[in-house]
Design a protein around this motif. Structure first.
Motif, PDB file in Angstrom:
ATOM      1  N   GLN A   1      26.308 -71.152 -25.301  1.00 33.66           N
ATOM      2  CA  GLN A   1      26.555 -69.810 -24.779  1.00 33.66           C
ATOM      3  C   GLN A   1      26.666 -69.820 -23.256  1.00 33.66           C
ATOM      4  O   GLN A   1      27.493 -69.113 -22.674  1.00 33.66           O
ATOM      5  CB  GLN A   1      25.449 -68.854 -25.215  1.00 33.66           C
ATOM      6  CG  GLN A   1      25.749 -67.387 -24.907  1.00 33.66           C
ATOM      7  CD  GLN A   1      27.012 -66.904 -25.607  1.00 33.66           C
ATOM      8  OE1 GLN A   1      27.147 -67.034 -26.813  1.00 33.66           O
ATOM      9  NE2 GLN A   1      27.959 -66.364 -24.834  1.00 33.66           N
ATOM     10  N   LEU A   2      25.831 -70.615 -22.619  1.00 35.20           N
ATOM     11  CA  LEU A   2      25.874 -70.726 -21.159  1.00 35.20           C
ATOM     12  C   LEU A   2      27.251 -71.198 -20.703  1.00 35.20           C
ATOM     13  O   LEU A   2      27.854 -70.611 -19.789  1.00 35.20           O
ATOM     14  CB  LEU A   2      24.793 -71.689 -20.669  1.00 35.20           C
ATOM     15  CG  LEU A   2      24.804 -72.043 -19.180  1.00 35.20           C
ATOM     16  CD1 LEU A   2      24.583 -70.803 -18.326  1.00 35.20           C
ATOM     17  CD2 LEU A   2      23.748 -73.106 -18.871  1.00 35.20           C
ATOM     18  N   VAL A   3      27.764 -72.230 -21.328  1.00 33.90           N
ATOM     19  CA  VAL A   3      29.061 -72.775 -20.932  1.00 33.90           C
ATOM     20  C   VAL A   3      30.188 -71.795 -21.259  1.00 33.90           C
ATOM     21  O   VAL A   3      31.117 -71.610 -20.463  1.00 33.90           O
ATOM     22  CB  VAL A   3      29.299 -74.147 -21.602  1.00 33.90           C
ATOM     23  CG1 VAL A   3      30.728 -74.634 -21.356  1.00 33.90           C
ATOM     24  CG2 VAL A   3      28.286 -75.158 -21.076  1.00 33.90           C
ATOM     25  N   ALA A   4      30.105 -71.137 -22.400  1.00 29.93           N
ATOM     26  CA  ALA A   4      31.123 -70.141 -22.758  1.00 29.93           C
ATOM     27  C   ALA A   4      31.170 -69.030 -21.725  1.00 29.93           C
ATOM     28  O   ALA A   4      32.260 -68.596 -21.299  1.00 29.93           O
ATOM     29  CB  ALA A   4      30.839 -69.580 -24.146  1.00 29.93           C
ATOM     30  N   ASP A   5      30.005 -68.559 -21.284  1.00 27.69           N
ATOM     31  CA  ASP A   5      29.956 -67.492 -20.288  1.00 27.69           C
ATOM     32  C   ASP A   5      30.460 -67.972 -18.934  1.00 27.69           C
ATOM     33  O   ASP A   5      31.166 -67.244 -18.229  1.00 27.69           O
ATOM     34  CB  ASP A   5      28.529 -66.957 -20.158  1.00 27.69           C
ATOM     35  CG  ASP A   5      28.095 -66.141 -21.369  1.00 27.69           C
ATOM     36  OD1 ASP A   5      28.972 -65.745 -22.152  1.00 27.69           O
ATOM     37  OD2 ASP A   5      26.879 -65.908 -21.524  1.00 27.69           O
TER      38      ASP A   5
ATOM     39  N   SER B   1      40.593 -62.476 -10.498  1.00 33.86           N
ATOM     40  CA  SER B   1      41.309 -61.341 -11.065  1.00 33.86           C
ATOM     41  C   SER B   1      40.680 -60.028 -10.610  1.00 33.86           C
ATOM     42  O   SER B   1      39.594 -60.005 -10.013  1.00 33.86           O
ATOM     43  CB  SER B   1      41.310 -61.409 -12.589  1.00 33.86           C
ATOM     44  OG  SER B   1      39.997 -61.207 -13.092  1.00 33.86           O
ATOM     45  N   SER B   2      41.343 -58.936 -10.913  1.00 32.31           N
ATOM     46  CA  SER B   2      40.858 -57.614 -10.503  1.00 32.31           C
ATOM     47  C   SER B   2      39.536 -57.246 -11.164  1.00 32.31           C
ATOM     48  O   SER B   2      38.764 -56.449 -10.623  1.00 32.31           O
ATOM     49  CB  SER B   2      41.917 -56.549 -10.820  1.00 32.31           C
ATOM     50  OG  SER B   2      42.216 -56.556 -12.218  1.00 32.31           O
ATOM     51  N   ASP B   3      39.279 -57.814 -12.332  1.00 30.09           N
ATOM     52  CA  ASP B   3      38.026 -57.502 -13.018  1.00 30.09           C
ATOM     53  C   ASP B   3      36.997 -58.630 -12.891  1.00 30.09           C
ATOM     54  O   ASP B   3      36.011 -58.667 -13.624  1.00 30.09           O
ATOM     55  CB  ASP B   3      38.283 -57.181 -14.496  1.00 30.09           C
ATOM     56  CG  ASP B   3      38.806 -58.400 -15.263  1.00 30.09           C
ATOM     57  OD1 ASP B   3      39.297 -59.353 -14.606  1.00 30.09           O
ATOM     58  OD2 ASP B   3      38.730 -58.384 -16.511  1.00 30.09           O
ATOM     59  N   GLY B   4      37.228 -59.548 -11.937  1.00 28.83           N
ATOM     60  CA  GLY B   4      36.312 -60.678 -11.768  1.00 28.83           C
ATOM     61  C   GLY B   4      34.895 -60.257 -11.422  1.00 28.83           C
ATOM     62  O   GLY B   4      33.922 -60.744 -12.005  1.00 28.83           O
ATOM     63  N   ALA B   5      34.778 -59.326 -10.477  1.00 25.38           N
ATOM     64  CA  ALA B   5      33.444 -58.863 -10.066  1.00 25.38           C
ATOM     65  C   ALA B   5      32.730 -58.189 -11.224  1.00 25.38           C
ATOM     66  O   ALA B   5      31.520 -58.374 -11.425  1.00 25.38           O
ATOM     67  CB  ALA B   5      33.567 -57.913  -8.877  1.00 25.38           C
ATOM     68  N   GLN B   6      33.460 -57.406 -11.993  1.00 23.24           N
ATOM     69  CA  GLN B   6      32.861 -56.726 -13.140  1.00 23.24           C
ATOM     70  C   GLN B   6      32.386 -57.731 -14.189  1.00 23.24           C
ATOM     71  O   GLN B   6      31.319 -57.572 -14.783  1.00 23.24           O
ATOM     72  CB  GLN B   6      33.875 -55.766 -13.756  1.00 23.24           C
ATOM     73  CG  GLN B   6      33.341 -55.005 -14.964  1.00 23.24           C
ATOM     74  CD  GLN B   6      34.387 -54.077 -15.570  1.00 23.24           C
ATOM     75  OE1 GLN B   6      35.378 -53.743 -14.939  1.00 23.24           O
ATOM     76  NE2 GLN B   6      34.147 -53.680 -16.818  1.00 23.24           N
ATOM     77  N   LYS B   7      33.191 -58.787 -14.397  1.00 27.78           N
ATOM     78  CA  LYS B   7      32.823 -59.807 -15.374  1.00 27.78           C
ATOM     79  C   LYS B   7      31.552 -60.540 -14.926  1.00 27.78           C
ATOM     80  O   LYS B   7      30.657 -60.813 -15.753  1.00 27.78           O
ATOM     81  CB  LYS B   7      33.973 -60.794 -15.555  1.00 27.78           C
ATOM     82  CG  LYS B   7      33.761 -61.825 -16.652  1.00 27.78           C
ATOM     83  CD  LYS B   7      33.613 -61.182 -18.013  1.00 27.78           C
ATOM     84  CE  LYS B   7      34.924 -60.555 -18.465  1.00 27.78           C
ATOM     85  NZ  LYS B   7      34.810 -60.044 -19.856  1.00 27.78           N
ATOM     86  N   ARG B   8      31.461 -60.830 -13.637  1.00 30.30           N
ATOM     87  CA  ARG B   8      30.249 -61.493 -13.138  1.00 30.30           C
ATOM     88  C   ARG B   8      29.043 -60.586 -13.298  1.00 30.30           C
ATOM     89  O   ARG B   8      27.961 -61.027 -13.690  1.00 30.30           O
ATOM     90  CB  ARG B   8      30.431 -61.899 -11.669  1.00 30.30           C
ATOM     91  CG  ARG B   8      31.415 -63.033 -11.465  1.00 30.30           C
ATOM     92  CD  ARG B   8      31.358 -63.590 -10.059  1.00 30.30           C
ATOM     93  NE  ARG B   8      31.925 -62.706  -9.057  1.00 30.30           N
ATOM     94  CZ  ARG B   8      33.227 -62.619  -8.789  1.00 30.30           C
ATOM     95  NH1 ARG B   8      34.105 -63.330  -9.501  1.00 30.30           N
ATOM     96  NH2 ARG B   8      33.658 -61.834  -7.823  1.00 30.30           N
ATOM     97  N   GLU B   9      29.211 -59.318 -12.987  1.00 30.83           N
ATOM     98  CA  GLU B   9      28.114 -58.355 -13.110  1.00 30.83           C
ATOM     99  C   GLU B   9      27.664 -58.221 -14.560  1.00 30.83           C
ATOM    100  O   GLU B   9      26.473 -58.047 -14.845  1.00 30.83           O
ATOM    101  CB  GLU B   9      28.576 -57.003 -12.572  1.00 30.83           C
ATOM    102  CG  GLU B   9      27.482 -55.940 -12.543  1.00 30.83           C
ATOM    103  CD  GLU B   9      27.969 -54.622 -11.953  1.00 30.83           C
ATOM    104  OE1 GLU B   9      27.370 -53.580 -12.270  1.00 30.83           O
ATOM    105  OE2 GLU B   9      28.955 -54.644 -11.179  1.00 30.83           O
ATOM    106  N   GLU B  10      28.601 -58.354 -15.471  1.00 33.72           N
ATOM    107  CA  GLU B  10      28.303 -58.208 -16.895  1.00 33.72           C
ATOM    108  C   GLU B  10      27.598 -59.438 -17.464  1.00 33.72           C
ATOM    109  O   GLU B  10      26.631 -59.318 -18.238  1.00 33.72           O
ATOM    110  CB  GLU B  10      29.624 -57.970 -17.642  1.00 33.72           C
ATOM    111  CG  GLU B  10      29.511 -57.977 -19.160  1.00 33.72           C
ATOM    112  CD  GLU B  10      30.877 -58.001 -19.830  1.00 33.72           C
ATOM    113  OE1 GLU B  10      30.957 -58.484 -20.978  1.00 33.72           O
ATOM    114  OE2 GLU B  10      31.867 -57.560 -19.205  1.00 33.72           O
ATOM    115  N   LEU B  11      28.053 -60.638 -17.071  1.00 32.16           N
ATOM    116  CA  LEU B  11      27.582 -61.856 -17.721  1.00 32.16           C
ATOM    117  C   LEU B  11      26.481 -62.591 -16.956  1.00 32.16           C
ATOM    118  O   LEU B  11      25.582 -63.178 -17.565  1.00 32.16           O
ATOM    119  CB  LEU B  11      28.760 -62.818 -17.945  1.00 32.16           C
ATOM    120  CG  LEU B  11      29.853 -62.348 -18.918  1.00 32.16           C
ATOM    121  CD1 LEU B  11      30.979 -63.372 -18.977  1.00 32.16           C
ATOM    122  CD2 LEU B  11      29.260 -62.142 -20.316  1.00 32.16           C
TER     123      LEU B  11
END
Length: 373
Positions: free
Chosen positions: A226-230, A240-250
């Motif tokens: 799971q760590l590697v998948a995330d 990407s435009s949603d990169g910050a959101q993805k980092r905040e989420e994961l």
């Protein structure tokens, strides 16, 4: 026909620059951790010295630094040649698996054939030619699909370092200095460390890892899928435009675990790790006793001084004084003392108890002294 790329041309060096260095408090603090400090009196911080050590091997485009968001401005100031896109900031500290794994995931996208080599920002190394030779040997072995670590010949029975138990020579990977890793051993007690030195065949584990980026991630995924998948998902959206959101989420949910446990130990147990036996001088600047050792190396002095030596007066005394205030520090008849004098904290201990400074820091976290950390 296109010529095959030399393995060294596919090398990217990663400098994980994290950790406060609590055993070096009050000199090292959250806003100014030890890797940003000059602890050797050389005029360069540990981070800058690490950068300078890697420059002969790769150009700046192939050096990455992984650090916390709070330290990014100071890292930029100390490393003006570091490309902006190679400064990787972590939202919060998640230990070395996440830091090195994220760098590997980003490299995997940039260059599927990339080789990654990780070198901590807080080590002191002497012998640049021997260092470069060890890294080149490790890169050649990594190009064959191995996960490689660089081991240091122990100079005394240290209980503060982990050890690597070497196995058979791997002459198929290099004519000398490359061995199978039979086992990674945790920090031993004094009796065990002395036995390791007497028996031979053990090296200090300096935490340097070299592998193809994809090979490293696949090895990590065996124990932490799971760590590697995330991490791969975070890397895929990084720019990407949603990169910050993805980092905040994961990112907050990533497992906090050292790469020793996700890669080194399990891969060694499975017979998939090799070690380059290095011949350069190496020090992990972990506490004030190790700083004192560095500062007095090759000098006829029992007292190390970091800072303004004019502010230190000593008679029949030994140890280390770190002077950051305008006070005079006077020592008379004390052995192996540690005095750290800053504008707001005075620490007094001995070299024997230098490792115990961390216990004070842990107590302060619980007792409301966090403003001093």
């Amino acid at each position: 026909m296109t010529a095959e790329r030399d393995p060294i041309d596919r090398l990217t060096c990663v400098i994980p620059a994290g950790g406060v260095g609590s055993r070096l408090w009050p000199l090292s603090r959250a806003k100014a951790p030890k890797f940003l400090l000059d602890l050797t009196g050389s005029g360069s911080s540990l981070l800058s010295s690490t950068w300078q050590r890697l420059e002969p091997l790769v150009d700046p485009e192939r050096i990455m630094v992984v650090t916390g968001q709070a330290h990014a401005p100071l890292v930029r100031a100390q490393l003006p040649d570091l490309p902006e896109h190679n400064l990787i900031t972590e939202p919060s500290p998640k230990d070395s698996s996440a830091a090195i794994g994220l760098a590997a995931a980003l490299l995997e996208i940039r260059d599927p054939d990339a080789i990654i080599a990780s070198f901590a920002a807080d080590h002191v190394i002497r012998g640049s030619v021997l260092f470069e030779r060890a890294v080149r040997t490790a890169v050649a072995a990594a190009d064959e699909g191995s996960i490689v670590t660089i081991g240091i010949h122990p100079t005394f029975p240290s209980t503060g370092f982990g050890y690597i138990k070497g196995g058979g020579a791997r002459t198929d990977l290099a004519p000398f200095d490359v061995y199978d890793v039979d086992e990674f051993v945790e920090k031993p007690d004094q009796e065990t460390a002395e036995r390791y030195i007497a028996e031979g065949g053990y090296l200090w584990n300096a935490g340097m890892f070299i592998a193809r980026a994809t090979v490293l991630l696949e090895a990590m995924a065996k124990s932490e899928p799971q760590l590697v998948a995330d991490l791969r998902e975070i890397a895929a959206s990084w720019n990407s435009s949603d990169g910050a959101q993805k980092r905040e989420e994961l990112w907050p949910h990533l497992k906090k675990v050292a790469i020793d446990y996700t890669v080194a130990e399990p891969e060694a147990a499975a017979g998939n790790m090799v070690c380059v036996s290095a011949h350069f001088d190496w020090d992990d600047v972990g506490d004030f006793a190790s700083v004192a050792k560095l500062l007095t190396r090759g000098r006829q002095s029992d007292l190390a001084v970091l800072g303004d030596s004019a502010q230190v007066l000593s008679h029949k005394s030994s140890g280390i004084v770190v002077s950051e205030s305008d006070r005079l520090v006077a020592l008379v008849g004390v052995d192996d003392i540690v005095v750290v004098d800053t504008s707001d904290v005075l620490l007094v201990t001995t070299k024997q108890h230098a490792q115990d400074v961390k216990q004070l820091v842990d107590r302060m976290k619980l007792s409301g002294g966090g403003h001093l950390l």
